[in-house]
Write a protein that holds these residues in place. Structure first.
Motif, PDB file in Angstrom:
ATOM      1  N   GLU A  27      41.759  10.976-141.671  1.00 53.84           N
ATOM      2  CA  GLU A  27      40.693  11.759-141.059  1.00 53.84           C
ATOM      3  C   GLU A  27      39.293  11.301-141.451  1.00 53.84           C
ATOM      4  OE1 GLU A  27      44.382  14.212-141.260  1.00 53.84           O
ATOM      5  OE2 GLU A  27      43.296  12.915-142.633  1.00 53.84           O
ATOM      6  N   TRP A  47      39.074  20.010-140.112  1.00 52.45           N
ATOM      7  CA  TRP A  47      39.360  18.951-139.131  1.00 52.45           C
ATOM      8  C   TRP A  47      40.389  19.437-138.103  1.00 52.45           C
ATOM      9  CZ3 TRP A  47      43.598  16.251-137.458  1.00 52.45           C
ATOM     10  CH2 TRP A  47      43.351  15.081-136.716  1.00 52.45           C
ATOM     11  N   HIS A  79      38.391  10.210-133.985  1.00 51.56           N
ATOM     12  CA  HIS A  79      38.502  11.329-134.923  1.00 51.56           C
ATOM     13  C   HIS A  79      39.387  11.014-136.124  1.00 51.56           C
ATOM     14  CE1 HIS A  79      36.407  13.978-132.136  1.00 51.56           C
ATOM     15  NE2 HIS A  79      37.175  13.503-131.174  1.00 51.56           N
TER      16      HIS A  79
END
Length: 232
Positions: A27, A47, A79
Motif C-alpha cells: 500500500e 487505505w 493505489h
C-alpha cells in the motif's frame, strides 16, 4: 472442513491471518512506511476504507471452520505504491496489481491459495473494464516475504510478462480465466451427470434434408454453460 470466502471489509480486517492487518508493504512506498511505523494497523484500515468508497472490493478472506485462514488483496497499481520499486514496473495499463496474498501455514497444501485467486478473478470480471492481473514474483523468495514465488504464480495461471533475474513481472489474462472456468464447469457437469431437461411441449422440427419419419441422432453431451485461484 468447511470453507467460506468473504469480501474484505473493515470488520474482518483486524482478524486477517498472519500480519495481514498491519502489513503495508504494497500500500505504501518505503518512505511513507517508515513515517507511519507503529501505526500500521490504522494506516491499513484507512487505505481499505478509502478503496471501498472510491473503487470497490479489493480483497477476499477465506475461513476454515470459522477461523481466518488466508486472504488476497488487489487494487489499481496507482493505489499500491509498493509496486513502484520493482525493476520491472510499471504494471500494464489494462491490469490491476495483485498485492498481499497469504495462507496460514497450518492450512497450506489444501488449495486455499488457488481459491482466493479464483475469487479475485471472478470479482474483477464482474467489475468490468479490466483485462488482466499482474504482480511481481520472486525467483528466490525469502521466508515471510510479501512477494509470491514465481513457481506458485505459474501454477495458478500467471505467465512471465517481463523477465528479470530476481523479480519478474507476471500476468494473468482474465480472458484465459474465463475459458478455464467454462472448461471446469463443463467437466463438472459430465462428472455429476447434469443434463439439461427438454421443455415439456417441444415444437416439432423438420430438419432440412431428413425424410419424414426419420429422427435426427441427438448427442447426449451436456451443453457448456458460460461462467471464471496465494499462497501455498
Amino acid at each position: 472442513m468447511g470453507r467460506q470466502v468473504d469480501r474484505l471489509t473493515l470488520d474482518n480486517l483486524p482478524a486477517l491471518a498472519g500480519h495481514g492487518a498491519t502489513c503495508t508493504f504494497w500500500e505504501l512506498d518505503p518512505v511513507r512506511r517508515e513515517r507511519i511505523r507503529g501505526h500500521e494497523a490504522e494506516e491499513k484500515a484507512a487505505w481499505v476504507s478509502l478503496m471501498l468508497r472510491e473503487w470497490g472490493s479489493v480483497g477476499r478472506v477465506v475461513s476454515v471452520d470459522g477461523r481466518p485462514a488466508g486472504h488476497v488483496l488487489w487494487a489499481p497499481a496507482l493505489h499500491l505504491r509498493g509496486g513502484d520499486g520493482f525493476a520491472t514496473a510499471p504494471v500494464s495499463s489494462d491490469a490491476v496489481l495483485l498485492g498481499s496474498t497469504f495462507v496460514d501455514p497450518e492450512f497450506r497444501g489444501g488449495g486455499l491459495g488457488r481459491v482466493l485467486i479464483q475469487s479475485m478473478a471472478k470479482d474483477l470480471i464482474k467489475h468490468g473494464g479490466i483485462g488482466a492481473v499482474e504482480t511481481f514474483g520472486a525467483h528466490r523468495p525469502h521466508p515471510g516475504s510479501c512477494v509470491l514465488p514465481v513457481d506458485f504464480l505459474l501454477a495458478i495461471g500467471f505467465r512471465t510478462h517481463r523477465a528479470h533475474a530476481r523479480f519478474p513481472r507476471m500476468r494473468m489474462d482474465l480472458r484465459t480465466t474465463i475459458t478455464w472456468r467454462e472448461e471446469f464447469e463443463a467437466a463438472a457437469e459430465k462428472i455429476l451427470g447434469v443434463v439439461k431437461r427438454p421443455s415439456r411441449n417441444p415444437v416439432p422440427q423438420s430438419p432440412r434434408g431428413l425424410q419424414p419419419g426419420v429422427r435426427r441422432q441427438v448427442s447426449d453431451r451436456p451443453t457448456q454453460q458460460p461462467g471464471p485461484s496465494g499462497a501455498h
